[in-house]
Design a protein around this motif. Structure first.
Motif, PDB file in Angstrom:
ATOM      1  N   LYS A 188     -32.268  17.638 -42.180  1.00  0.00           N
ATOM      2  CA  LYS A 188     -32.556  16.231 -42.449  1.00  0.00           C
ATOM      3  C   LYS A 188     -32.066  15.358 -41.301  1.00  0.00           C
ATOM      4  CE  LYS A 188     -31.799  12.676 -45.962  1.00  0.00           C
ATOM      5  NZ  LYS A 188     -31.251  12.413 -47.319  1.00  0.00           N
ATOM      6  N   TYR A 232     -30.762  11.875 -40.611  1.00  0.00           N
ATOM      7  CA  TYR A 232     -30.220  10.691 -41.277  1.00  0.00           C
ATOM      8  C   TYR A 232     -30.412   9.467 -40.380  1.00  0.00           C
ATOM      9  CZ  TYR A 232     -27.985  13.642 -44.785  1.00  0.00           C
ATOM     10  OH  TYR A 232     -27.738  14.529 -45.808  1.00  0.00           O
ATOM     11  N   GLN A 290     -28.848  16.417 -55.669  1.00  0.00           N
ATOM     12  CA  GLN A 290     -28.669  16.208 -54.233  1.00  0.00           C
ATOM     13  C   GLN A 290     -27.345  15.507 -53.949  1.00  0.00           C
ATOM     14  OE1 GLN A 290     -31.429  13.460 -52.394  1.00  0.00           O
ATOM     15  NE2 GLN A 290     -30.038  13.163 -50.674  1.00  0.00           N
ATOM     16  N   SER A 315     -27.830   8.461 -47.827  1.00  0.00           N
ATOM     17  CA  SER A 315     -28.778   8.894 -48.855  1.00  0.00           C
ATOM     18  C   SER A 315     -28.955   7.821 -49.925  1.00  0.00           C
ATOM     19  CB  SER A 315     -28.312  10.199 -49.501  1.00  0.00           C
ATOM     20  OG  SER A 315     -28.391  11.280 -48.583  1.00  0.00           O
TER      21      SER A 315
END
Length: 300
Positions: free
Chosen positions: A12, A14, A91, A198
Motif C-alpha cells: 500500500k 500511504y 484492517q 487509513s
C-alpha cells in the motif's frame, strides 16, 4: 518448472489527507514506519511545513460550511464515520496491533472503543449547546442569551503510540473538535502514522466534507511549529507534544501559539497519565467553543 507464477504482494502507498484528497508530500520524500519490534511496515509520506500550510488553507476554506451545518446533521455525519470504520474493523485491528505491539484481541477492543467514541460524540452534537449556553439573569426588560460557536481551525498534535493509542487516542482528539463545528489539521503520531492515514480513507468515503479533517504524517518537529505559529489557526491541542519531542518542545509550541492569541489545550506532563479507554467527559467538547451573548428587548 511450475506454470503458476509466484505472486507478489501489492504494498500500500500511504498518502497525506488534505482537503478531501490524497496528495503526496510536496517534498516527494517518505520515511520508514516500523512495528514495535523494529520490523519494516510501510513508507509514510514525510510531511513538510508547506504541506501543513496547504492543510491549514483547506481547513480554513471548510470552516464556513461545516460551522453552518446544523448540529443534528453534524451528528449524522459523525455516525456515518462510525459506520464506515466498523466496515473496516479487521484492517484497523491489524494496523493497531502492529503499531501498539498488542495482541489481536486487545487491538480489536481498541478499534471497537474508537468506533464507539465516534458514536458517543455524534450524540453530543445537538446537546452541547445546552451545557455551554443558556439564558442569563439581567436587571432590566431584556432577554440575555449565550450560545456557543466554534472557534475555527484547530491544530492537533495527536497522541503518540506507546504513550496513548494510535487510533483511539486520535479519534478522541479529532471527534470532539469537529463535533462542535471546528475544522482540524492533525499532526499524526510520527511513530505510528498508519492508522491515522487509513482513517483519512474512512473520512473520505464518509459524509465528512473535504477540508474538515486534514491529516499530515512526518516529524512532529516539522509540522507542529507551523500549526502553533500560523495566523489562520485559531487553537491548538498539544496532547502528543511532550511524548513526541519532550517538555521543552511543548513549551515552545505554547509560546508560539500565544503570539497569535490561540486557545491551547496543554498536554499531560506525564504522557502515561492519559488513559484513552476511560469514558470521555465534556472538557474537549467545550475546549474549542466561543460564547456569543445576545441582548434582546422583551415584548410588551
Amino acid at each position: 518448472m511450475s506454470d503458476v507464477a509466484t505472486r507478489l504482494d501489492v504494498f500500500k502507498t500511504y498518502k497525506l489527507y488534505v482537503g478531501g484528497k490524497f496528495p503526496r508530500s510536496e517534498s516527494g520524500r517518505v520515511y520508514e514506519v516500523t512495528d514495535s519490534k523494529g520490523e519494516w511496515l510501510a513508507n509514510a509520506p514525510l510531511g513538510t511545513r508547506k504541506d501543513t500550510r496547504d492543510a491549514v488553507l483547506a481547513a480554513r476554506a471548510a470552516v464556513k460550511g461545516w460551522a453552518g451545518t446544523t448540529a443534528y446533521n453534524r451528528g449524522q455525519v459523525l455516525y456515518r464515520v462510525a459506520e464506515m470504520l466498523q466496515g473496516r474493523r479487521e484492517q484497523f485491528a491489524a494496523e493497531v496491533a502492529l503499531a501498539e505491539g498488542v495482541g489481536p484481541k486487545k487491538a480489536a477492543a481498541l478499534v471497537d472503543a474508537a468506533i464507539d467514541r465516534w458514536v458517543w460524540y455524534a450524540g453530543w452534537t445537538d446537546k452541547v449547546a445546552q451545557i455551554a449556553g443558556g439564558a442569563n439573569p439581567v436587571a432590566g426588560p431584556f432577554f440575555n442569551l449565550s450560545t456557543p460557536e466554534p472557534t475555527g481551525v484547530v491544530g492537533i498534535v495527536a497522541p503518540q503510540a506507546g504513550y496513548g493509542h494510535s487510533l483511539l487516542g486520535l479519534v478522541s482528539v479529532i471527534a470532539p473538535a469537529i463535533a462542535t463545528g471546528n475544522t482540524v489539521v492533525v499532526a499524526a503520531a510520527a511513530d505510528a502514522p498508519l492508522p491515522a492515514l487509513s482513517l483519512g480513507e474512512v473520512l473520505a468515503t464518509s459524509d465528512v466534507p473535504g477540508g474538515v479533517v486534514n491529516i499530515i504524517s512526518g516529524r512532529t518537529a516539522d509540522i507542529a511549529p507551523t500549526l502553533a505559529s500560523h495566523q489562520d489557526v485559531n487553537a491548538v491541542d498539544l496532547t502528543g507534544a511532550i511524548a513526541a519531542d519532550g517538555p521543552g518542545a511543548a513549551k515552545a509550541l505554547e509560546e508560539a501559539a500565544a503570539d497569535t492569541l490561540k486557545r491551547v489545550v496543554r498536554p499531560e506532563l506525564d504522557p502515561f497519565a492519559q488513559d484513552w479507554t476511560n469514558v470521555p467527559g465534556t472538557d474537549r467538547l467545550l475546549s474549542f467553543l466561543e460564547t456569543k451573548t445576545v441582548w434582546h428587548p422583551m415584548g410588551i
